[in-house]
Every structure is written in C-alpha cells, then in structure tokens.
Write a protein that holds these residues in place. Structure first.
Motif, PDB file in Angstrom:
ATOM      1  N   LEU A 166       0.830  -1.212   0.000  1.00  0.00           N
ATOM      2  CA  LEU A 166       0.000   0.000   0.000  1.00  0.00           C
ATOM      3  C   LEU A 166       0.862   1.260   0.000  1.00  0.00           C
ATOM      4  O   LEU A 166       0.561   2.234  -0.694  1.00  0.00           O
ATOM      5  CB  LEU A 166      -0.931  -0.002   1.208  1.00  0.00           C
ATOM      6  N   VAL A 167       1.917   1.240   0.779  1.00  0.00           N
ATOM      7  CA  VAL A 167       2.826   2.394   0.828  1.00  0.00           C
ATOM      8  C   VAL A 167       3.455   2.622  -0.541  1.00  0.00           C
ATOM      9  O   VAL A 167       3.523   3.753  -1.035  1.00  0.00           O
ATOM     10  CB  VAL A 167       3.908   2.187   1.908  1.00  0.00           C
ATOM     11  N   LYS A 168       3.902   1.538  -1.164  1.00  0.00           N
ATOM     12  CA  LYS A 168       4.514   1.644  -2.493  1.00  0.00           C
ATOM     13  C   LYS A 168       3.523   2.173  -3.514  1.00  0.00           C
ATOM     14  O   LYS A 168       3.884   2.901  -4.451  1.00  0.00           O
ATOM     15  CB  LYS A 168       5.052   0.274  -2.918  1.00  0.00           C
ATOM     16  N   LYS A 169       2.238   1.853  -3.331  1.00  0.00           N
ATOM     17  CA  LYS A 169       1.187   2.323  -4.231  1.00  0.00           C
ATOM     18  C   LYS A 169       0.836   3.790  -4.004  1.00  0.00           C
ATOM     19  O   LYS A 169       0.070   4.376  -4.763  1.00  0.00           O
ATOM     20  CB  LYS A 169      -0.082   1.488  -4.035  1.00  0.00           C
ATOM     21  N   GLY A 170       1.378   4.377  -2.951  1.00  0.00           N
ATOM     22  CA  GLY A 170       1.104   5.779  -2.670  1.00  0.00           C
ATOM     23  C   GLY A 170      -0.113   6.018  -1.805  1.00  0.00           C
ATOM     24  O   GLY A 170      -0.593   7.159  -1.693  1.00  0.00           O
ATOM     25  N   ILE A 171      -0.630   4.972  -1.154  1.00  0.00           N
ATOM     26  CA  ILE A 171      -1.781   5.133  -0.259  1.00  0.00           C
ATOM     27  C   ILE A 171      -1.352   5.899   0.984  1.00  0.00           C
ATOM     28  O   ILE A 171      -0.453   5.483   1.709  1.00  0.00           O
ATOM     29  CB  ILE A 171      -2.364   3.763   0.144  1.00  0.00           C
ATOM     30  N   LYS A 172      -2.007   7.026   1.236  1.00  0.00           N
ATOM     31  CA  LYS A 172      -1.692   7.846   2.419  1.00  0.00           C
ATOM     32  C   LYS A 172      -2.677   7.618   3.562  1.00  0.00           C
ATOM     33  O   LYS A 172      -2.374   7.927   4.714  1.00  0.00           O
ATOM     34  CB  LYS A 172      -1.722   9.335   2.041  1.00  0.00           C
ATOM     35  N   HIS A 173      -3.865   7.087   3.235  1.00  0.00           N
ATOM     36  CA  HIS A 173      -4.902   6.962   4.249  1.00  0.00           C
ATOM     37  C   HIS A 173      -5.527   5.568   4.153  1.00  0.00           C
ATOM     38  O   HIS A 173      -6.126   5.209   3.143  1.00  0.00           O
ATOM     39  CB  HIS A 173      -5.941   8.075   4.086  1.00  0.00           C
ATOM     40  N   LEU A 174      -5.344   4.812   5.210  1.00  0.00           N
ATOM     41  CA  LEU A 174      -5.779   3.425   5.290  1.00  0.00           C
ATOM     42  C   LEU A 174      -6.942   3.334   6.271  1.00  0.00           C
ATOM     43  O   LEU A 174      -6.801   3.702   7.439  1.00  0.00           O
ATOM     44  CB  LEU A 174      -4.605   2.550   5.742  1.00  0.00           C
ATOM     45  N   LEU A 175      -8.088   2.855   5.803  1.00  0.00           N
ATOM     46  CA  LEU A 175      -9.275   2.713   6.641  1.00  0.00           C
ATOM     47  C   LEU A 175      -9.693   1.254   6.660  1.00  0.00           C
ATOM     48  O   LEU A 175      -9.740   0.599   5.604  1.00  0.00           O
ATOM     49  CB  LEU A 175     -10.434   3.573   6.129  1.00  0.00           C
ATOM     50  N   ILE A 176     -10.016   0.736   7.852  1.00  0.00           N
ATOM     51  CA  ILE A 176     -10.351  -0.678   7.981  1.00  0.00           C
ATOM     52  C   ILE A 176     -11.381  -0.857   9.095  1.00  0.00           C
ATOM     53  O   ILE A 176     -11.445  -0.051  10.029  1.00  0.00           O
ATOM     54  CB  ILE A 176      -9.073  -1.514   8.245  1.00  0.00           C
ATOM     55  N   ASP A 177     -12.173  -1.928   9.000  1.00  0.00           N
ATOM     56  CA  ASP A 177     -13.260  -2.155   9.959  1.00  0.00           C
ATOM     57  C   ASP A 177     -12.855  -3.054  11.123  1.00  0.00           C
ATOM     58  O   ASP A 177     -13.680  -3.796  11.666  1.00  0.00           O
ATOM     59  CB  ASP A 177     -14.502  -2.708   9.240  1.00  0.00           C
ATOM     60  N   LEU A 178     -11.607  -2.981  11.515  1.00  0.00           N
ATOM     61  CA  LEU A 178     -11.072  -3.777  12.614  1.00  0.00           C
ATOM     62  C   LEU A 178     -10.447  -2.863  13.663  1.00  0.00           C
ATOM     63  O   LEU A 178     -10.164  -1.699  13.378  1.00  0.00           O
ATOM     64  CB  LEU A 178     -10.016  -4.750  12.067  1.00  0.00           C
ATOM     65  N   PRO A 179     -10.197  -3.369  14.882  1.00  0.00           N
ATOM     66  CA  PRO A 179      -9.634  -2.519  15.937  1.00  0.00           C
ATOM     67  C   PRO A 179      -8.200  -2.096  15.684  1.00  0.00           C
ATOM     68  O   PRO A 179      -7.726  -1.107  16.237  1.00  0.00           O
ATOM     69  CB  PRO A 179      -9.711  -3.389  17.202  1.00  0.00           C
ATOM     70  N   SER A 180      -7.490  -2.859  14.847  1.00  0.00           N
ATOM     71  CA  SER A 180      -6.086  -2.557  14.586  1.00  0.00           C
ATOM     72  C   SER A 180      -5.669  -3.192  13.275  1.00  0.00           C
ATOM     73  O   SER A 180      -6.206  -4.244  12.881  1.00  0.00           O
ATOM     74  CB  SER A 180      -5.202  -3.088  15.711  1.00  0.00           C
ATOM     75  N   VAL A 181      -4.694  -2.586  12.613  1.00  0.00           N
ATOM     76  CA  VAL A 181      -4.118  -3.220  11.423  1.00  0.00           C
ATOM     77  C   VAL A 181      -3.159  -4.337  11.809  1.00  0.00           C
ATOM     78  O   VAL A 181      -2.760  -5.136  10.969  1.00  0.00           O
ATOM     79  CB  VAL A 181      -3.401  -2.190  10.529  1.00  0.00           C
ATOM     80  N   ASP A 182      -2.785  -4.373  13.091  1.00  0.00           N
ATOM     81  CA  ASP A 182      -1.873  -5.404  13.586  1.00  0.00           C
ATOM     82  C   ASP A 182      -2.616  -6.481  14.367  1.00  0.00           C
ATOM     83  O   ASP A 182      -3.761  -6.313  14.791  1.00  0.00           O
ATOM     84  CB  ASP A 182      -0.805  -4.772  14.474  1.00  0.00           C
ATOM     85  N   ARG A 183      -1.926  -7.578  14.587  1.00  0.00           N
ATOM     86  CA  ARG A 183      -2.435  -8.688  15.386  1.00  0.00           C
ATOM     87  C   ARG A 183      -2.714  -8.205  16.813  1.00  0.00           C
ATOM     88  O   ARG A 183      -1.989  -7.365  17.338  1.00  0.00           O
ATOM     89  CB  ARG A 183      -1.400  -9.805  15.401  1.00  0.00           C
ATOM     90  N   GLU A 184      -3.753  -8.769  17.429  1.00  0.00           N
ATOM     91  CA  GLU A 184      -4.096  -8.346  18.784  1.00  0.00           C
ATOM     92  C   GLU A 184      -2.927  -8.562  19.741  1.00  0.00           C
ATOM     93  O   GLU A 184      -2.584  -7.666  20.521  1.00  0.00           O
ATOM     94  CB  GLU A 184      -5.320  -9.122  19.290  1.00  0.00           C
TER      95      GLU A 184
END
Length: 249
Positions: A166-184
């Motif tokens: 995503l970073v390489k694609k130039g995405i500056k804003h990441l939105l997701i329907d989970l509590p974290s992008v990382d493992r709990e």
C-alpha cells in the motif's frame, strides 16, 4: 447538489446530497463496540452537590461529560504519534480532508490460527488504480460489527508485506473495519503500523490509519471521494467520521 472535481487530469462528479457515513456511533452502553480490555464509554450529566445538570432532572440544559478511549470505543483516525516517543498530534498532521479512495471487500485468508489480509489480495483488488486512500471491508460483514467485543478474539490483521505494498502504491490513508491493522497480541512488534508510517526511516507524518469503521453492504466496491472528518484533539488519535461520496459515471 452535484459537484465536479478536477483531480489531476480527470474531471469527476459527486452528489453532495448523498453522503455515505462509514463511522460507528459512540454509545454509553456495554453493547458499544469495544477492544483493548477496557470498560464501555460513559456519558453522564455533571453533578454539583445534589444538583444533576440534566433537563430530565429539572435543570434548564443537558450538560454531559463523556469518558471514552478513541482507540477502543469506535471509529478513530490516528497518526504516527500512536507509536512514537515524540508527541505527534493528529490535529496537527492531518491538514487535508478530501481524498480519492477505493472501497474494497476482502475475505481474510486463514494461516494456522490467524486470519490475515495478504499482499496478493490487495494487489488483486487495486490493480493499477492510483488512489490516495483505501477503505477495507472485511467479510463476513454484518451489523454485529457495531457492537462487537473484540478483546481476546485474535482479530484479522494486515500482513506486513500487504502494508508495504500500500505504501509503495502511494496510499496515504488506510481505513479498515477492525480494531487494529496489527495482530491483537504480537509482542509489541506493530509491524503493520511501523511499515505504514515508515517507522525506521523518514516518518510519513501526513499518513493516517482509521480503524473500527463500518461499511454497510449496500455500499458497493469502487471509486469514491472520502471526506475524513476528525475532532480537533491534540492527541495521537481522534474520534472520526469518514464520509464517502460515490464517483458518478
């Protein structure tokens, strides 16, 4: 209320009278969405001695105090200050609020006891599209997400290589329907957060992660303009209200 937007070499049209709210409301209830092992939010009238400042209790106004944690209790947008020793405020670093976004739906992959979103899935969903933001809806997508108690559930997370893509694609804003992008429970590694903000290099201070959104099923995958609204908190994160506007054909 039609608006035409000049975006690079393209002219795109949206209908400002048709907003699509993908935030979760915050409620003073045990059924409010929750994560990170803390109690539910509280919204209570201020008390002065025997006086309760509530119209229902005879006061002339309602005067509530609110206790909540933006990371645990609903839709929130965070900046690199979430993982740095130096203080960085979302209010100082998010200065633009309108972005071209792609909504995608992903069925997480099973790896041992985990469910993950992989680089291959994001590559397939985005293809050659150039976007400022990505909105990730995970399957299954039911309204139970609005009241999900996430603590100790080992939720789905993004693989580090997926975030680097995503970073390489130039995405500056990441939105997701989970509590974290990382493992709990990841031993404090925070690989996805660190990859997205380039923690070990030049920090991407203008990049944001928004978690605990809810994208209703009637919102189709595709191209939208995103209005990313935050409260002006001088904090690493703020409750937020992301709004989508479908790009018209």
């Amino acid at each position: 209320m039609l608006a035409t937007i000049q975006y690079n070499s393209r002219k795109l049209q949206i209908d400002l009278s048709q907003p699509l709210d993908i935030s979760m409301p915050l409620r003073a209830s045990t059924s409010n969405v929750n994560a990170w092992y803390i109690d539910e939010p509280k919204i209570e009238p201020v008390k002065f001695d025997d006086d309760i400042i509530s119209v229902a209790e005879g006061a002339v106004v309602n005067f509530n105090s609110i206790q909540f944690n933006p990371h645990a209790h609903g839709t929130h947008t965070e900046c690199v200050g979430h993982i740095t020793k130096k203080v960085h405020s979302i209010n100082q670093h998010l200065k633009q609020f309108f972005f071209l976004a792609e909504v995608i739906t992903v069925a997480p992959e099973h790896i041992k006891k985990d469910t993950v979103i992989s680089k291959a899935q994001l590559q397939f969903a985005l293809g050659n599209k150039k976007r400022d933001a990505i909105v990730i809806r995970t399957m299954p997508n039911t309204n139970e997400k609005l009241s999900q108690q996430y603590s100790h559930t080992n939720w789905t997370y993004l693989e580090e290589e997926a975030v680097k893509f995503l970073v390489k694609k130039g995405i500056k804003h990441l939105l997701i329907d989970l509590p974290s992008v990382d493992r709990e429970e990841d031993g404090g590694e925070l690989k996805a957060h660190k990859a997205f903000w380039n923690y070990h290099g030049k920090l991407r201070k203008d990049a944001t992660i928004t978690e605990l959104i809810y994208v209703p099923n009637q919102v189709e995958d595709g191209e939208y303009f995103l209005n990313l609204q935050i409260a002006p908190f001088e904090n690493d994160a703020s409750p937020s209200k992301p709004i989508l506007y479908k790009v018209l054909e």
